[in-house]
Scaffold this active site. Structure first.
Site, PDB file in Angstrom:
ATOM      1  N   ARG A  34       0.827  -1.220   0.000  1.00  0.00           N
ATOM      2  CA  ARG A  34       0.000   0.000   0.000  1.00  0.00           C
ATOM      3  C   ARG A  34       0.852   1.257   0.000  1.00  0.00           C
ATOM      4  NH1 ARG A  34      -3.701   2.979   3.925  1.00  0.00           N
ATOM      5  NH2 ARG A  34      -5.603   3.442   2.739  1.00  0.00           N
ATOM      6  N   ILE A  60      -7.367   7.517  -1.005  1.00  0.00           N
ATOM      7  CA  ILE A  60      -7.147   6.074  -1.089  1.00  0.00           C
ATOM      8  C   ILE A  60      -7.946   5.468   0.061  1.00  0.00           C
ATOM      9  CG2 ILE A  60      -4.953   6.360   0.160  1.00  0.00           C
ATOM     10  CD1 ILE A  60      -3.974   3.772  -1.104  1.00  0.00           C
ATOM     11  N   SER A  61      -8.816   4.539  -0.254  1.00  0.00           N
ATOM     12  CA  SER A  61      -9.778   4.039   0.734  1.00  0.00           C
ATOM     13  C   SER A  61      -9.109   3.310   1.889  1.00  0.00           C
ATOM     14  CB  SER A  61     -10.781   3.094   0.064  1.00  0.00           C
ATOM     15  OG  SER A  61     -11.578   3.772  -0.865  1.00  0.00           O
ATOM     16  N   GLN A  62      -9.770   3.310   3.012  1.00  0.00           N
ATOM     17  CA  GLN A  62      -9.379   2.542   4.193  1.00  0.00           C
ATOM     18  C   GLN A  62      -9.206   1.075   3.806  1.00  0.00           C
ATOM     19  OE1 GLN A  62     -12.632   2.336   6.874  1.00  0.00           O
ATOM     20  NE2 GLN A  62     -11.451   1.593   8.619  1.00  0.00           N
TER      21      GLN A  62
END
Length: 219
Positions: A34, A60-62
């Site tokens: 990530r 950027i999503s969890q």
């Protein structure tokens, strides 16, 4: 803590402990770095339990939300997958570790170009990042086994329903501009869709011909 250990800790505490059970999803999340998909200066926060800002006012999503959506879509190794809202490219990369082929649509050309570079850097050749109006999907290929939408719309776009294969699953946040319910739509035959609600979520708005208009989401 080394990045590999951070990923393992993230998978254990943020995903497995919260009920993510799909081995393919857990393995993919443990594999994809990530930190390679966050903005410079955010690398040390890459495995925090939260969304992070990226360029163009997007996020950027969890990690948990990424895993929840992919698990809910039931993505398998033979699947053709469409992602709407590529953003940083992270979720598309995770999907690329699971599915046969992924097309990720991004409306912003700069974000798309950056996502392509990141995808190449991590060696994923089965993910195509394309520029377009995500609310219209990608009508240039076969119907998709799974469609994941990383932006919230007032309703599921008709175009996306039409591009879903028989038995295909679509996972998307729908509702107000800043607060939505994550839903799963399964195509049961023809124009019959079964809908299930999954969770309360908070996504950036889906802007486009079958999403929100620019003036409706202006701050």
């Amino acid at each position: 803590m080394k990045r590999e250990a951070q990923r393992e800790h993230m998978v254990a505490t943020q995903l497995r402990d919260r009920g993510i059970r799909c081995a393919a999803v857990l393995d993919a999340m443990a594999y994809v770095p990530r930190e390679a998909f966050v903005e410079p200066g955010y690398e040390d926060s890459a495995y925090d339990d939260r969304a992070l800002p990226i360029a163009r006012g997007q996020t950027i999503s969890q990690p948990y939300v990424v895993a929840l959506m992919i698990e809910a879509a039931g993505v398998g190794p033979a699947d053709e997958v469409l992602e709407i809202g590529a953003g940083s490219g992270y979720a598309a990369a995770v999907l690329g570790r699971i599915a046969h082929h992924v097309i990720a649509v991004e409306r912003d050309a700069l974000l798309a170009d950056t996502a392509r570079q990141r995808m190449a850097a991590v060696g994923l050749a089965n993910v195509d990042i394309v520029v377009g109006d995500g609310s219209l999907g990608w009508p240039f290929g076969p119907r998709f086994d799974a469609i994941l939408v990383a932006a919230g719309g007032p309703a599921v776009p008709r175009a996306l329903k039409a591009q879903l294969a028989e038995g295909g699953r679509l996972v998307m946040p729908i509702g107000a501009v800043r607060s939505q319910r994550l839903v799963r739509l399964t195509r049961r035959g023809g124009d019959h869709f079964e809908q299930q609600e999954l969770a309360d979520v908070h996504f950036v708005p889906l802007i486009g011909a079958q999403g929100w208009a620019e003036h409706e989401v202006a701050p």
